[in-house]
Design an enzyme around this catalytic site. Sequence first.
Site, PDB file in Angstrom:
ATOM      1  N   GLU A 148      -1.519  -1.557  -5.852  1.00  0.00           N
ATOM      2  CA  GLU A 148      -2.705  -0.824  -6.318  1.00  0.00           C
ATOM      3  C   GLU A 148      -2.401  -0.092  -7.644  1.00  0.00           C
ATOM      4  OE1 GLU A 148      -6.357   1.082  -3.850  1.00  0.00           O
ATOM      5  OE2 GLU A 148      -4.471   1.087  -2.877  1.00  0.00           O
TER       6      GLU A 148
ATOM      7  N   ASP B   7       0.893  -1.274   0.066  1.00  0.00           N
ATOM      8  CA  ASP B   7       0.014  -0.088  -0.052  1.00  0.00           C
ATOM      9  C   ASP B   7       0.926   1.130   0.067  1.00  0.00           C
ATOM     10  OD1 ASP B   7      -2.493   1.382   0.176  1.00  0.00           O
ATOM     11  OD2 ASP B   7      -1.735   2.044   2.267  1.00  0.00           O
TER      12      ASP B   7
ATOM     13  N   CYS C  91     -12.931  -4.168   6.049  1.00  0.00           N
ATOM     14  CA  CYS C  91     -12.603  -4.869   7.105  1.00  0.00           C
ATOM     15  C   CYS C  91     -11.847  -6.326   6.609  1.00  0.00           C
ATOM     16  CB  CYS C  91     -13.583  -5.121   8.243  1.00  0.00           C
ATOM     17  SG  CYS C  91     -13.088  -6.082   9.542  1.00  0.00           S
TER      18      CYS C  91
ATOM     19  N   CYS D 101     -13.887  -1.851  13.534  1.00  0.00           N
ATOM     20  CA  CYS D 101     -14.997  -2.113  12.703  1.00  0.00           C
ATOM     21  C   CYS D 101     -16.036  -2.905  13.690  1.00  0.00           C
ATOM     22  CB  CYS D 101     -14.469  -3.466  11.896  1.00  0.00           C
ATOM     23  SG  CYS D 101     -15.763  -4.261  10.810  1.00  0.00           S
TER      24      CYS D 101
ATOM     25  N   CYS E   8     -17.316  -5.442  13.855  1.00  0.00           N
ATOM     26  CA  CYS E   8     -17.112  -6.795  14.516  1.00  0.00           C
ATOM     27  C   CYS E   8     -16.075  -6.807  15.780  1.00  0.00           C
ATOM     28  CB  CYS E   8     -16.527  -7.847  13.339  1.00  0.00           C
ATOM     29  SG  CYS E   8     -15.005  -7.388  12.644  1.00  0.00           S
TER      30      CYS E   8
ATOM     31  N   ASP F  96      -3.457   1.748   6.966  1.00  0.00           N
ATOM     32  CA  ASP F  96      -2.306   1.405   6.013  1.00  0.00           C
ATOM     33  C   ASP F  96      -1.882  -0.429   6.161  1.00  0.00           C
ATOM     34  OD1 ASP F  96      -2.091   4.012   5.385  1.00  0.00           O
ATOM     35  OD2 ASP F  96      -0.295   4.254   6.499  1.00  0.00           O
TER      36      ASP F  96
END
Length: 304
Positions: free
Chosen positions: A179, A94, A232, A251, A253, A260
């Site tokens: 990416e 990333d 997530c 999240c 959850c 990152d």
Amino acid sequence: FFGKRAKYPRFKSRKKSRRSAEYTTSGFRFRAGRLTLAKMADPLAIVWSRPLPEGATPSTVTVSQDAAGRWFVSMLCDDTVTLAPPTTSAVGIDAGITSLVTLSTGEKIANPRHERRDRARLAKAQRELSRKARGDGANRARARRKVARVHARIADRRRDFLHKLTTRLVRENQTVVIEDLSVRNMVKNHTLARAVSDAAWSDLRSMLEYKSAWYGRELVVVDRFFPSSKLCGACGTIRAKLPLNVREWTCECGAVHDRDVNAAKNILAAGLAVSVWGAGVRPQRESSRTGQPAVKQKTPRREP
């Protein structure tokens, strides 16, 4: 110009742009590691960046001078890159500004910010150049070379860092997943344009492309619309909004994510799905050095 899409072309001065001369086999002599050009009595005093491949004979020699006044000699010869030993490891990358790259392993590699470190020196040299009268005067030429030397220092350090980083990533991993970033659109943001240009993400990707082809690695490019940061990695829930100033989030959850690191892990998972199953694959732009395209994932957009 003739298609009415540009202004009249400007004259390119040989004093300011890069100058070069190319010599074929009849225009130079290379013996015992010493290079002698045509019409020269003595060989050139060269500081070699690396030795020529064993048994290789140069077929073309190019001598060039950059804007900073430095001379370079490049030799064209036949060589075969040895494939790196195969490995089973894979890594997701990333790209960022604070951390140049964050790996799916959790490692963060800081951004050296080469342009920022020399910004004061560059600004001073540019101010001195702006005070010199325009023309072919020696004072302005010296000031222009001083600015060019600062730019060359920044570019050389940035290129050296990226070469070491990309070589390490390609040698250590069989599959590298990145990416697809739209750098051209990012630099339109005047707040981040300078930092994005200094990070040189396009050069990073280009190096990963041709080095992966050299060493027999696989480079997978995930589509730019893939929600790597907002997804997530534990439950698969996509967060509605995630501003850039939020570097850590929790999240529903209960999983706590570093922005990152979570993005790098999601990029790796998406890239491995493409590599193994071949789902959503489309050809990617060819590298100018290898002519071999990398693999790119096409993620369908969500309907509003």
